[in-house]
Each structure stands twice: as structure tokens, then as C-alpha cells.
Write an enzyme that holds these catalytic residues in place. Structure first.
Site, PDB file in Angstrom:
ATOM      1  N   GLY A  15       0.738  -1.362   0.013  1.00 41.70           N
ATOM      2  CA  GLY A  15       0.043   0.250   0.051  1.00 41.70           C
ATOM      3  C   GLY A  15       0.824   1.441   0.164  1.00 41.70           C
ATOM      4  N   ASN A  17       1.568   3.127  -2.673  1.00 44.96           N
ATOM      5  CA  ASN A  17       0.953   3.815  -3.534  1.00 44.96           C
ATOM      6  C   ASN A  17      -0.350   4.559  -3.026  1.00 44.96           C
ATOM      7  OD1 ASN A  17       2.061   4.287  -6.385  1.00 44.96           O
ATOM      8  ND2 ASN A  17       2.361   2.007  -5.898  1.00 44.96           N
ATOM      9  N   LYS A  68     -17.353 -14.775  -8.793  1.00 42.09           N
ATOM     10  CA  LYS A  68     -16.892 -13.273  -8.892  1.00 42.09           C
ATOM     11  C   LYS A  68     -17.786 -12.356  -8.979  1.00 42.09           C
ATOM     12  CE  LYS A  68     -13.425 -10.961 -11.503  1.00 42.09           C
ATOM     13  NZ  LYS A  68     -12.023 -11.084 -11.483  1.00 42.09           N
ATOM     14  N   MET A  93      -4.190  -7.360  -7.041  1.00 38.71           N
ATOM     15  CA  MET A  93      -3.844  -8.467  -7.534  1.00 38.71           C
ATOM     16  C   MET A  93      -5.122  -9.369  -8.174  1.00 38.71           C
ATOM     17  SD  MET A  93      -0.729  -7.809  -7.658  1.00 38.71           S
ATOM     18  CE  MET A  93       0.146  -9.328  -8.363  1.00 38.71           C
ATOM     19  N   ARG A  94      -5.957  -8.567  -8.462  1.00 36.01           N
ATOM     20  CA  ARG A  94      -7.087  -9.200  -9.397  1.00 36.01           C
ATOM     21  C   ARG A  94      -7.718  -8.464 -10.638  1.00 36.01           C
ATOM     22  NH1 ARG A  94      -9.814 -13.374  -6.455  1.00 36.01           N
ATOM     23  NH2 ARG A  94     -11.726 -12.910  -7.390  1.00 36.01           N
ATOM     24  N   LEU A  95      -8.274  -9.514 -11.468  1.00 37.44           N
ATOM     25  CA  LEU A  95      -8.574  -8.894 -12.622  1.00 37.44           C
ATOM     26  C   LEU A  95     -10.041  -8.356 -12.367  1.00 37.44           C
ATOM     27  CD1 LEU A  95      -8.206 -11.202 -15.637  1.00 37.44           C
ATOM     28  CD2 LEU A  95      -7.207  -8.839 -15.308  1.00 37.44           C
ATOM     29  N   ILE A  96     -10.443  -7.222 -12.788  1.00 42.10           N
ATOM     30  CA  ILE A  96     -11.797  -6.410 -12.456  1.00 42.10           C
ATOM     31  C   ILE A  96     -12.471  -7.233 -13.486  1.00 42.10           C
ATOM     32  CG2 ILE A  96     -13.064  -4.308 -12.687  1.00 42.10           C
ATOM     33  CD1 ILE A  96     -10.874  -4.360 -10.415  1.00 42.10           C
ATOM     34  N   ASN A 110      -5.405   2.074 -13.269  1.00 43.28           N
ATOM     35  CA  ASN A 110      -4.483   1.126 -12.692  1.00 43.28           C
ATOM     36  C   ASN A 110      -3.132   1.688 -12.932  1.00 43.28           C
ATOM     37  OD1 ASN A 110      -3.487  -1.311 -11.326  1.00 43.28           O
ATOM     38  ND2 ASN A 110      -2.935  -2.076 -13.464  1.00 43.28           N
ATOM     39  N   HIS A 112       1.040   0.202 -13.006  1.00 45.21           N
ATOM     40  CA  HIS A 112       1.782  -1.067 -13.423  1.00 45.21           C
ATOM     41  C   HIS A 112       3.202  -0.724 -13.564  1.00 45.21           C
ATOM     42  CE1 HIS A 112       2.146  -5.133 -14.759  1.00 45.21           C
ATOM     43  NE2 HIS A 112       3.102  -4.582 -15.530  1.00 45.21           N
TER      44      HIS A 112
HETATM   45  C1  GRF Z   1       3.113  -1.197  -7.559  1.00 44.59           C
HETATM   46  O1  GRF Z   1       4.701  -1.405  -8.178  1.00 44.59           O
HETATM   47  C2  GRF Z   1       2.026  -0.839  -8.804  1.00 44.59           C
HETATM   48  O2  GRF Z   1       2.722  -0.593  -9.790  1.00 44.59           O
HETATM   49  C3  GRF Z   1       1.909  -2.397  -8.831  1.00 44.59           C
HETATM   50  O3  GRF Z   1       1.836  -3.048  -7.532  1.00 44.59           O
HETATM   51  C4  GRF Z   1       2.861  -2.398  -6.911  1.00 44.59           C
HETATM   52  C5  GRF Z   1       2.114  -2.005  -5.512  1.00 44.59           C
HETATM   53  O4  GRF Z   1       2.802  -1.426  -4.450  1.00 44.59           O
HETATM   54  N1  GRF Z   1       0.485  -2.549  -9.538  1.00 44.59           N
HETATM   55  P1  GRF Z   1       2.333  -0.742  -3.139  1.00 44.59           P
HETATM   56  O5  GRF Z   1       1.500  -1.804  -2.611  1.00 44.59           O
HETATM   57  O6  GRF Z   1       1.534   0.466  -3.629  1.00 44.59           O
HETATM   58  O7  GRF Z   1       3.660  -0.491  -2.435  1.00 44.59           O
END
Ligand code: GRF
Length: 190
Positions: A15, A17, A68, A93-96, A110, A112
């Protein structure tokens, strides 16, 4: 500032981000309010981060649902109750699926850790280093039904550091923490 955009951040892990976005909302760099953290993982560290900053966390383990659709419907009810306008994925970590995609058309975003369309899916940084690239990066994109395939909003290149996953991850996170808030800020002002 008035008329803050109400967002829900979805995260499955650390988390960082989420915290960067919460900070940007707090200091006014992002004209938005995180009204909910949504996670599929009861042990996600993102939950602790949300508690620390007084943001409600909704923990929804997919296994508690028969499908789902039912899983996403439960999330959708909570989003609607909190009047969420945008879904912001940050390490979710799941597809929407179709339930959320149709409820939030072009309103799910998102981040990435690669320069898409290179290295979609899990362990993008590890994939890039295993491939021997010298430059990778970060992509912010709208979410569609595919795996990291939606329209690209923003990208930033990051040099691979010493062919090392840990050091490169650190460099990528540093970029993510400002690229995401800047891209969202631009999107919300459209
Ligand atoms: C990030 O690198 C993001 O790009 C990817 O998952 C990671 C999440 O990191 N989708 P954090 O949990 O926000 O530290």
C-alpha cells in the site's frame, strides 16, 4: 478545495501507493478524497496504513462468495453507499470483472510497474530484469477486461539499477508515487 472527487483505492499488498495518494489528497496536490480502501487480503499492510490516516478499510475475501460477480457486487454496494466516483487500483492483484467494469465505465484506473505493453501481469520488474532490458518504467492506464491492457494515460521510463530487482523496485516506487497523483489530477480536471 470544494467538490473533491470521491475515490476508492483497491490494494492487495503493502500500500505504498495508497499512502502516497492519501498524502496528496491531504496536502491538496490531488483534489480528491479517498473514502474507502478495498482489499481482498485480510493481512494486507495497506489496511494498517488506512487505519493510521483514518480511512475506512473494506476487507472482502473472494472465497467468501460463490462467484466473482457476487464478490464484485458486494464491493459495488459499498462503493455506491460511499458515493465513490472513481476506482483507483494500486497493487490490487485481481482482474476487474464485468460487474465493476459496467458500473464504472472508463472510471477505473491502474498503475503498473513496466512500460506497457511490455511485461504485463505479475512480477513485471522481475520479468524486465530477466529479459535483460536496461530501461523499464511505470504506466498509468484505464482498466478494461484484459490484463494491463487498457488505454495508456501516462508513462515514465526508469533505468534498471545494477540488474537488481530490489534496487529497481525502489526506483520504480519513487516514480509511481508522483506519477500516479499527477495523472489522476490531470484526469479529474478534464
Ligand atoms: C506497484 O508497483 C504497482 O505498480 C503494482 O503493484 C505495486 C504496488 O505497490 N500494480 P504498493 O502496494 O503500492 O507499495
Amino acid at each position: 478545495m470544494n467538490n473533491k472527487v470521491k475515490i476508492a483505492v483497491f490494494a492487495s499488498g503493502s500500500g505504498s501507493n495508497f499512502s502516497a495518494l492519501a498524502e496528496a489528497c491531504k496536502n491538496g496536490e490531488l483534489n480528491a478524497e479517498i473514502v474507502l480502501l478495498v482489499t481482498n487480503k485480510p493481512d494486507a499492510y495497506a489496511i494498517e496504513r488506512a487505519k493510521k490516516v483514518g480511512i475506512s478499510a473494506l476487507v472482502v475475501p473472494p472465497k467468501s462468495f460463490e462467484s466473482k460477480d457476487a464478490y464484485e457486487q458486494a464491493i459495488l454496494s459499498a462503493l455506491q453507499e460511499s458515493e465513490v466516483e472513481w476506482i483507483v487500483l494500486a497493487g490490487y492483484m485481481r482482474l476487474i470483472g464485468p460487474v465493476l467494469l459496467s458500473a464504472y465505465p472508463s472510471k477505473i484506473i491502474n498503475i503498473h510497474p513496466s512500460l506497457l505493453p511490455s511485461f504485463p501481469g505479475k512480477d513485471a520488474i522481475g520479468q524486465a530484469i530477466a529479459h535483460g532490458v536496461k530501461v523499464t518504467g511505470v504506466t498509468v492506464h484505464l482498466v478494461d477486461a484484459g490484463m494491463d491492457t487498457g488505454p495508456i494515460i501516462a508513462q515514465h521510463a526508469v533505468d534498471v539499477v545494477d540488474g537488481d530487482v530490489e534496487k529497481t523496485t525502489e526506483a520504480i516506487h519513487a516514480v509511481e508515487h508522483y506519477l500516479y497523483k499527477d495523472a489522476l489530477s490531470e484526469l479529474f480536471s478534464r
